[in-house]
Write a protein that holds these residues in place. Structure first.
Motif, short mmCIF file in Angstrom:
data_model
loop_
_atom_site.label_atom_id
_atom_site.label_comp_id
_atom_site.label_asym_id
_atom_site.label_seq_id
_atom_site.Cartn_x
_atom_site.Cartn_y
_atom_site.Cartn_z
N LEU A 86 2.95 -1.88 5.65
CA LEU A 86 2.35 -3.22 5.58
C LEU A 86 0.86 -3.22 5.89
N ASN A 87 0.46 -2.39 6.86
CA ASN A 87 -0.95 -2.41 7.26
C ASN A 87 -1.70 -1.19 6.74
N SER A 88 -2.98 -1.40 6.51
CA SER A 88 -3.82 -0.30 6.01
C SER A 88 -4.37 0.51 7.17
N GLY A 89 -3.47 1.02 7.99
CA GLY A 89 -3.89 1.80 9.15
C GLY A 89 -4.16 3.25 8.81
N ARG A 90 -4.28 4.05 9.86
CA ARG A 90 -4.59 5.47 9.72
C ARG A 90 -3.55 6.18 8.84
N GLY A 118 1.50 -3.69 1.63
CA GLY A 118 0.81 -4.82 2.24
C GLY A 118 -0.36 -5.34 1.43
N VAL A 143 -1.93 5.07 6.25
CA VAL A 143 -2.18 4.82 4.83
C VAL A 143 -3.50 5.44 4.38
N TYR A 183 5.25 2.69 1.68
CA TYR A 183 6.05 1.53 2.11
C TYR A 183 5.54 1.12 3.49
N PRO A 202 -2.65 10.44 2.38
CA PRO A 202 -3.47 11.25 1.45
C PRO A 202 -3.51 12.73 1.84
N GLN A 238 -1.13 1.73 -4.37
CA GLN A 238 -1.55 0.88 -3.24
C GLN A 238 -0.35 0.64 -2.31
N HIS A 239 -0.65 0.53 -1.02
CA HIS A 239 0.43 0.29 -0.07
C HIS A 239 0.94 -1.14 -0.24
#
Lengths: 122, 122
Positions: free
Chosen positions: B72-76, B105, B78, B70, B83, B102-103
């Motif tokens: 929005l951004n594909s940061g560290r 965002g 995510v 949950y 993982p 998939q996240h």
């Protein structure tokens, strides 16, 4: 002229802020008829700030500005900090119509988005 | 049995964490046929942790677990942190099928969500 300011928290990670700017550009392409311009604005850690983002729109000719909080939770940022920043912009531009839209997490479409996202696994 | 674990960052603000737990409950009601259970999990600052959230599902009989970030951004968080946490749960449960979705965002529905949210102003 109508403008939309997509407001994100802002990150120390440059790429996250760029993602928001790219999203604003993409959003403009998707709502071409609805808004004459879409800019990004950041609460912290990145620029433009929220008042700057709003001012950019007004300087470019916008008379109506909608601030859209790109936030999932209705925390302090959504309830207090963003309204405070928007009030600064209102004080600077008493003739402009500056509104705050509901934050993303409050959308009725969120359930669909979650269920759809859950079905796309790596 | 299939389970979904809705993973949020976690907040020092209790109410934000409760919002995520409530969202997981609401999500269960909306995807009744798809998942037998929906639990919440938190990366930091709140419990259950991600491995605990996954374990709760497996202990309740889940054989397939989908972890839904949950974010929005594909940061560290995510790309790396979630993982890593999921890999812990995999090591503890080698027979279970544990996937990461998939996240939020990244969803193709995000544009619709943004445009719809922008139209609901206070």
């Amino acid at each position: 002229m109508k403008a939309l300011v997509l407001v994100a928290h802002g990150s120390r990670r440059k790429q996250s802020n760029e993602e928001v700017v790219e999203l604003a550009i993409k959003l403009k392409q998707h709502c071409n008829n609805e808004y004459d311009m879409v800019h990004a604005g950041f609460l912290e850690l990145a620029s433009p700030s929220i008042p700057e983002g709003i001012q950019n729109c007004i300087d470019a000719g916008a008379t109506q500005v909608t601030v859209l909080p790109y936030f999932l939770n209705s925390g302090r940022h959504v309830v207090e900090d963003i309204p405070n920043e928007v009030n600064q912009a209102r004080a600077n531009n008493p003739k402009s119509d500056i509104k705050i839209a509901q934050h993303l997490g409050a959308s009725e479409l969120m359930m669909d988005l979650l269920i759809r996202s859950a079905s796309i696994v790596r």
